[in-house]
Scaffold this motif. Structure first.
Motif, PDB file in Angstrom:
ATOM      1  N   VAL A  82      -6.185 -10.286  -1.560  1.00  0.00           N
ATOM      2  CA  VAL A  82      -5.013  -9.432  -1.763  1.00  0.00           C
ATOM      3  C   VAL A  82      -4.877  -8.489  -0.574  1.00  0.00           C
ATOM      4  N   ASP A  83      -3.659  -8.329  -0.108  1.00  0.00           N
ATOM      5  CA  ASP A  83      -3.381  -7.446   1.021  1.00  0.00           C
ATOM      6  C   ASP A  83      -2.456  -6.317   0.597  1.00  0.00           C
ATOM      7  N   TRP A  84      -2.611  -5.183   1.261  1.00  0.00           N
ATOM      8  CA  TRP A  84      -1.648  -4.087   1.174  1.00  0.00           C
ATOM      9  C   TRP A  84      -0.889  -4.013   2.496  1.00  0.00           C
ATOM     10  N   PHE A  85       0.422  -3.925   2.387  1.00  0.00           N
ATOM     11  CA  PHE A  85       1.306  -3.790   3.537  1.00  0.00           C
ATOM     12  C   PHE A  85       1.991  -2.428   3.492  1.00  0.00           C
ATOM     13  N   ARG A  86       2.420  -1.973   4.645  1.00  0.00           N
ATOM     14  CA  ARG A  86       3.200  -0.743   4.739  1.00  0.00           C
ATOM     15  C   ARG A  86       4.441  -1.031   5.579  1.00  0.00           C
ATOM     16  N   GLN A  87       5.569  -0.553   5.075  1.00  0.00           N
ATOM     17  CA  GLN A  87       6.801  -0.628   5.857  1.00  0.00           C
ATOM     18  C   GLN A  87       7.315   0.784   6.076  1.00  0.00           C
ATOM     19  N   ALA A  88       7.127   1.267   7.292  1.00  0.00           N
ATOM     20  CA  ALA A  88       7.605   2.596   7.650  1.00  0.00           C
ATOM     21  C   ALA A  88       9.106   2.534   7.895  1.00  0.00           C
ATOM     22  N   PRO A  89       9.798   3.663   7.777  1.00  0.00           N
ATOM     23  CA  PRO A  89      11.244   3.673   7.996  1.00  0.00           C
ATOM     24  C   PRO A  89      11.615   3.083   9.351  1.00  0.00           C
ATOM     25  N   GLY A  90      12.489   2.094   9.355  1.00  0.00           N
ATOM     26  CA  GLY A  90      12.964   1.496  10.588  1.00  0.00           C
ATOM     27  C   GLY A  90      12.002   0.549  11.266  1.00  0.00           C
ATOM     28  N   LYS A  91      10.893   0.230  10.592  1.00  0.00           N
ATOM     29  CA  LYS A  91       9.887  -0.635  11.208  1.00  0.00           C
ATOM     30  C   LYS A  91       9.623  -1.870  10.345  1.00  0.00           C
ATOM     31  N   GLU A  92       8.903  -2.803  10.909  1.00  0.00           N
ATOM     32  CA  GLU A  92       8.555  -4.011  10.184  1.00  0.00           C
ATOM     33  C   GLU A  92       7.423  -3.740   9.195  1.00  0.00           C
ATOM     34  N   ARG A  93       7.292  -4.646   8.245  1.00  0.00           N
ATOM     35  CA  ARG A  93       6.217  -4.558   7.278  1.00  0.00           C
ATOM     36  C   ARG A  93       4.933  -5.089   7.910  1.00  0.00           C
ATOM     37  N   ASP A  94       3.893  -4.275   7.927  1.00  0.00           N
ATOM     38  CA  ASP A  94       2.625  -4.656   8.544  1.00  0.00           C
ATOM     39  C   ASP A  94       1.481  -4.480   7.553  1.00  0.00           C
ATOM     40  N   VAL A  95       0.485  -5.324   7.681  1.00  0.00           N
ATOM     41  CA  VAL A  95      -0.681  -5.216   6.822  1.00  0.00           C
ATOM     42  C   VAL A  95      -1.522  -4.017   7.233  1.00  0.00           C
ATOM     43  N   VAL A  96      -2.003  -3.252   6.253  1.00  0.00           N
ATOM     44  CA  VAL A  96      -2.885  -2.120   6.540  1.00  0.00           C
ATOM     45  C   VAL A  96      -4.300  -2.365   6.019  1.00  0.00           C
ATOM     46  N   ALA A  97      -4.444  -3.179   4.999  1.00  0.00           N
ATOM     47  CA  ALA A  97      -5.771  -3.445   4.447  1.00  0.00           C
ATOM     48  C   ALA A  97      -5.744  -4.752   3.669  1.00  0.00           C
ATOM     49  N   ALA A  98      -6.896  -5.409   3.606  1.00  0.00           N
ATOM     50  CA  ALA A  98      -7.002  -6.666   2.867  1.00  0.00           C
ATOM     51  C   ALA A  98      -8.394  -6.765   2.262  1.00  0.00           C
ATOM     52  N   ILE A  99      -8.490  -7.537   1.184  1.00  0.00           N
ATOM     53  CA  ILE A  99      -9.779  -7.705   0.509  1.00  0.00           C
ATOM     54  C   ILE A  99      -9.881  -9.151   0.028  1.00  0.00           C
ATOM     55  N   ASN A 100     -11.074  -9.733   0.178  1.00  0.00           N
ATOM     56  CA  ASN A 100     -11.216 -11.123  -0.247  1.00  0.00           C
ATOM     57  C   ASN A 100     -11.378 -11.200  -1.763  1.00  0.00           C
ATOM     58  N   TRP A 101     -11.527 -12.399  -2.289  1.00  0.00           N
ATOM     59  CA  TRP A 101     -11.485 -12.626  -3.731  1.00  0.00           C
ATOM     60  C   TRP A 101     -12.571 -11.871  -4.486  1.00  0.00           C
ATOM     61  N   SER A 102     -13.738 -11.710  -3.878  1.00  0.00           N
ATOM     62  CA  SER A 102     -14.853 -11.076  -4.572  1.00  0.00           C
ATOM     63  C   SER A 102     -14.967  -9.586  -4.285  1.00  0.00           C
ATOM     64  N   GLY A 103     -14.265  -9.131  -3.270  1.00  0.00           N
ATOM     65  CA  GLY A 103     -14.411  -7.743  -2.847  1.00  0.00           C
ATOM     66  C   GLY A 103     -15.489  -7.553  -1.805  1.00  0.00           C
ATOM     67  N   GLY A 104     -16.143  -8.632  -1.396  1.00  0.00           N
ATOM     68  CA  GLY A 104     -17.244  -8.525  -0.466  1.00  0.00           C
ATOM     69  C   GLY A 104     -16.852  -8.377   0.985  1.00  0.00           C
ATOM     70  N   THR A 105     -15.621  -8.695   1.305  1.00  0.00           N
ATOM     71  CA  THR A 105     -15.137  -8.591   2.678  1.00  0.00           C
ATOM     72  C   THR A 105     -13.803  -7.853   2.671  1.00  0.00           C
ATOM     73  N   THR A 106     -13.684  -6.910   3.596  1.00  0.00           N
ATOM     74  CA  THR A 106     -12.452  -6.144   3.705  1.00  0.00           C
ATOM     75  C   THR A 106     -11.990  -6.096   5.157  1.00  0.00           C
ATOM     76  N   TYR A 107     -10.720  -5.787   5.326  1.00  0.00           N
ATOM     77  CA  TYR A 107     -10.112  -5.625   6.655  1.00  0.00           C
ATOM     78  C   TYR A 107      -9.263  -4.372   6.625  1.00  0.00           C
ATOM     79  N   TYR A 108      -9.270  -3.628   7.744  1.00  0.00           N
ATOM     80  CA  TYR A 108      -8.422  -2.446   7.888  1.00  0.00           C
ATOM     81  C   TYR A 108      -7.741  -2.460   9.246  1.00  0.00           C
ATOM     82  N   GLU A 109      -6.485  -2.118   9.240  1.00  0.00           N
ATOM     83  CA  GLU A 109      -5.758  -1.915  10.487  1.00  0.00           C
ATOM     84  C   GLU A 109      -6.337  -0.676  11.165  1.00  0.00           C
TER      85      GLU A 109
END
Length: 124
Positions: free
Chosen positions: A33-60
């Motif tokens: 599952v990923d979280w995206f952010r769309q700031a005013p006037g900008k494209e939607r970008d991923v800010v954080a992600a987590i794998n199925w088990s929660g064991g691996t994460t990603y952050y912008e």
């Protein structure tokens, strides 16, 4: 069948919020599952992600050390804890279910369900 994102609101700089993304009528536990952010006037970008088990994460880079993504598969929910919020964190935050178990590139074709978004406003 939907993803429901909630927890947004207005907060002063330096404040905290916790966003929730809950799945209804669909399986959550075998998907990244990923979280995206769309700031005013900008494209939607991923800010954080987590794998199925929660064991691996990603952050912008801009949110590293301030945001924490976590999940509770028993509750079909993914969280985004946001601390030390800055005005540039303002935007609509969306959660999305990946078709994969593991974190992959944020290509739109990688996601099969999206939440409707929750607005976060950081200002004094």
């Amino acid at each position: 069948v939907q993803l429901q994102a909630s927890g947004g609101g207005w907060v002063q700089p330096g404040g905290s919020l916790r966003l929730s993304c809950t799945a209804y009528g669909l399986t959550f536990s075998n998907h990244a599952v990923d979280w995206f952010r769309q700031a005013p006037g900008k494209e939607r970008d991923v800010v954080a992600a987590i794998n199925w088990s929660g064991g691996t994460t990603y952050y912008e880079d801009s949110v590293k050390g301030r945001f924490t993504i976590s999940r509770d598969n028993a509750r079909n929910t993914v969280f985004l804890h946001m601390n030390s919020l800055k005005p540039e964190d303002t935007g609509v935050y969306y959660c999305a279910r990946s078709v994969e178990k593991y974190i992959s590139t944020a290509d739109p074709s990688n996601y099969d369900y999206w939440g409707h978004g929750t607005l976060v406003t950081v200002s004094s």
